[in-house]
Design a protein around this motif. Structure first.
Motif, PDB file in Angstrom:
ATOM      1  N   ASN A   1      15.574  25.169  41.129  1.00  0.00           N
ATOM      2  CA  ASN A   1      16.220  23.967  41.656  1.00  0.00           C
ATOM      3  C   ASN A   1      15.436  22.714  41.306  1.00  0.00           C
ATOM      4  O   ASN A   1      16.020  21.673  41.016  1.00  0.00           O
ATOM      5  CB  ASN A   1      16.372  24.081  43.171  1.00  0.00           C
ATOM      6  N   ALA A   2      14.102  22.804  41.339  1.00  0.00           N
ATOM      7  CA  ALA A   2      13.288  21.632  40.996  1.00  0.00           C
ATOM      8  C   ALA A   2      13.444  21.291  39.516  1.00  0.00           C
ATOM      9  O   ALA A   2      13.504  20.116  39.140  1.00  0.00           O
ATOM     10  CB  ALA A   2      11.830  21.883  41.330  1.00  0.00           C
TER      11      ALA A   2
ATOM     12  N   LEU B   1      16.071  21.959  37.639  1.00  0.00           N
ATOM     13  CA  LEU B   1      17.411  21.422  37.455  1.00  0.00           C
ATOM     14  C   LEU B   1      17.488  19.975  37.933  1.00  0.00           C
ATOM     15  O   LEU B   1      18.093  19.128  37.270  1.00  0.00           O
ATOM     16  CB  LEU B   1      18.422  22.284  38.206  1.00  0.00           C
ATOM     17  N   LEU B   2      16.871  19.690  39.059  1.00  0.00           N
ATOM     18  CA  LEU B   2      16.837  18.316  39.570  1.00  0.00           C
ATOM     19  C   LEU B   2      16.110  17.390  38.597  1.00  0.00           C
ATOM     20  O   LEU B   2      16.552  16.263  38.345  1.00  0.00           O
ATOM     21  CB  LEU B   2      16.166  18.275  40.939  1.00  0.00           C
ATOM     22  N   LEU B   3      15.010  17.840  38.032  1.00  0.00           N
ATOM     23  CA  LEU B   3      14.275  17.032  37.060  1.00  0.00           C
ATOM     24  C   LEU B   3      15.094  16.800  35.797  1.00  0.00           C
ATOM     25  O   LEU B   3      15.106  15.683  35.252  1.00  0.00           O
ATOM     26  CB  LEU B   3      12.951  17.717  36.711  1.00  0.00           C
TER      27      LEU B   3
ATOM     28  N   VAL C   1      18.417  16.769  35.553  1.00  0.00           N
ATOM     29  CA  VAL C   1      19.520  15.860  35.874  1.00  0.00           C
ATOM     30  C   VAL C   1      19.005  14.435  36.036  1.00  0.00           C
ATOM     31  O   VAL C   1      19.604  13.488  35.520  1.00  0.00           O
ATOM     32  CB  VAL C   1      20.261  16.339  37.143  1.00  0.00           C
ATOM     33  N   ALA C   2      17.876  14.256  36.727  1.00  0.00           N
ATOM     34  CA  ALA C   2      17.322  12.917  36.918  1.00  0.00           C
ATOM     35  C   ALA C   2      16.908  12.293  35.589  1.00  0.00           C
ATOM     36  O   ALA C   2      17.131  11.101  35.359  1.00  0.00           O
ATOM     37  CB  ALA C   2      16.128  12.975  37.871  1.00  0.00           C
ATOM     38  N   THR C   3      16.332  13.092  34.707  1.00  0.00           N
ATOM     39  CA  THR C   3      15.942  12.593  33.392  1.00  0.00           C
ATOM     40  C   THR C   3      17.152  12.201  32.568  1.00  0.00           C
ATOM     41  O   THR C   3      17.153  11.170  31.890  1.00  0.00           O
ATOM     42  CB  THR C   3      15.111  13.652  32.653  1.00  0.00           C
TER      43      THR C   3
END
Length: 74
Positions: A3-4, A6-8, A10-12
């Motif tokens: 999850n971390a 994937l979040l990174l 998406v944020a990038t």
């Protein structure tokens, strides 16, 4: 992918697309009627400052954290 991670990712991706839009693409597109996008189109200073501010802030926060870790272990 965690999850971390994937979040990174998406944020990038969001940061990259918004930076490319504000630096390059917005100057060639017509006015949209959305005040934020039109402000980015008309601006000549903050449309360059805000995309550069993100990586520089991450860089300095990381080295601040690294210096704190070195100080604590010495």
């Amino acid at each position: 992918m965690t999850n971390a991670g994937l979040l990174l990712a998406v944020a990038t991706s969001v940061y990259f697309v918004s930076a490319i839009y504000s630096i390059c693409i917005s100057k060639w597109l017509p006015y949209t009627g959305i005040w934020v996008l039109d402000w980015v189109k008309d601006d000549t200073y903050y449309c360059l400052l805000l995309p550069i501010l993100g990586p520089v802030m991450v860089y300095f926060v990381f080295f601040n954290w690294l210096g704190m870790k070195f100080f604590r272990t010495n």
